[in-house]
Design a protein around this motif. Sequence first.
Motif, short mmCIF file in Angstrom:
data_model
loop_
_atom_site.label_atom_id
_atom_site.label_comp_id
_atom_site.label_asym_id
_atom_site.label_seq_id
_atom_site.Cartn_x
_atom_site.Cartn_y
_atom_site.Cartn_z
N PHE A 56 0.80 -1.22 0.00
CA PHE A 56 0.00 0.00 0.00
C PHE A 56 0.84 1.28 0.00
O PHE A 56 0.52 2.22 -0.74
CB PHE A 56 -0.97 -0.01 1.17
N PRO A 57 1.90 1.39 0.83
CA PRO A 57 2.73 2.60 0.74
C PRO A 57 3.31 2.80 -0.66
O PRO A 57 3.41 3.93 -1.15
CB PRO A 57 3.84 2.35 1.77
N TYR A 58 3.67 1.70 -1.30
CA TYR A 58 4.18 1.74 -2.67
C TYR A 58 3.10 2.25 -3.62
O TYR A 58 3.35 3.14 -4.45
CB TYR A 58 4.64 0.33 -3.05
N LEU A 59 1.88 1.73 -3.48
CA LEU A 59 0.79 2.13 -4.36
C LEU A 59 0.40 3.59 -4.16
O LEU A 59 -0.01 4.27 -5.11
CB LEU A 59 -0.44 1.24 -4.11
N LEU A 60 0.52 4.08 -2.93
CA LEU A 60 0.06 5.43 -2.60
C LEU A 60 1.14 6.50 -2.76
O LEU A 60 0.86 7.68 -2.57
CB LEU A 60 -0.48 5.45 -1.16
N GLY A 61 2.36 6.09 -3.08
CA GLY A 61 3.42 7.07 -3.21
C GLY A 61 3.94 7.59 -1.89
O GLY A 61 4.36 8.74 -1.77
N ASP A 62 3.93 6.75 -0.87
CA ASP A 62 4.44 7.12 0.45
C ASP A 62 5.91 7.52 0.32
O ASP A 62 6.72 6.77 -0.22
CB ASP A 62 4.29 5.93 1.40
N PRO A 63 6.29 8.72 0.82
CA PRO A 63 7.68 9.16 0.65
C PRO A 63 8.71 8.31 1.39
O PRO A 63 9.91 8.41 1.12
CB PRO A 63 7.66 10.60 1.22
#
Length: 364
Positions: free
Chosen positions: A106-113
């Motif tokens: 999910f962080p990857y999908l959402l563009g988590d810095p």
Amino acid sequence: MKTITRRVALGVAAGAVALGLAWPAAAEADFAGKTIEWIIPFSAGGGSDTWARFNAPLLSKYLPGNPVVVVVNEPGGGSTKGTNLFAARAKPDGLTILGTSGSTQFPYLLGDPRVRYEYKDWKIAMAGPTGGAVYASPSLGLTGPQDIAKLKDKELVYASQGATSLDLVPLLGFRLMGFNVQHVFGFKGRGDGRLAFERGEVNIDYQTSSAYLKNVQPLVDAGQAVPLFSWGVLNEAGEVVRDPTFPDLPSFAEAYETLTGKAPSGPEYDAYFAFFTAGFPAQKMVFLPNGTPDDIVAAYQKAFEDMKADPDYQANAEAVLGTYEQVTGPLAQALFEKGTTIAPELRKQVVEMLGAEYGVKLGE
């Protein structure tokens, strides 16, 4: 067990199989005398940890040379810390593997810095669909799924790994249901969330199937937790149906209909469904780092396939993992692609909502 889960997996992966993707060549790698580190970017006691510790001794048994396989917990950053370490340090020699979860996707999908990893750089060895079940404290006045409407006027508290973790699924789901939930961010794993529930610090929780079966069912049996619903699984038509691991629990869609009198639909449900699909049909995956030779990848894939015929695996897999078959080859590749891809418009919708309602700022 295999029939049920293969049907679910094939609903996602049929296109890949139709392309005629080939199995790797026979493995030639040898790990005799070696120790393999299986990085789990979560704390001990959660679903990913339980999953890895069940598989590790079997993987050791079926990899060439019977190496020691050690599970190493590297929690932090909603699973990005341990995953970043793997991406930066793992050598392509087969001695370090990574176990990811939806909380890593999910962080990857959402563009988590915080993300410093690229899924497309890695080679998948195995994918494991899973599910999960939501439960609440009996102090809320519930006795079973039929009482879910009583939660409408309650103040609920949930222990979350973060808004970009797999806990985004309950965040979106509870919001869709109209529940008043305080999401307490910063927990390092679902195991920590369960412990907070046991201490009475939170009153609603969910665990992935392996952790639920091991750690929550005893709480249910003791009257200390009340099961409410599962997230469900996808059938061949891509529809949410009851999870065969929890046949007596309604799916999320059924629970929603009980609450509202209608089936879920609309943009908010589309966003929930997109992340549910990315997070659960391909939730657990095992990766080797960029540049790993084909013979090592093939050795891992063969080991994961061979261990499924092991009597210990067959006797215990359903009790530990639920009714889900771990897969390799084209099926694993198709599930991998499903779990790391999301429509840009749904991503934008969720990113904007997290920023506006929870103060979570993510890259565009």
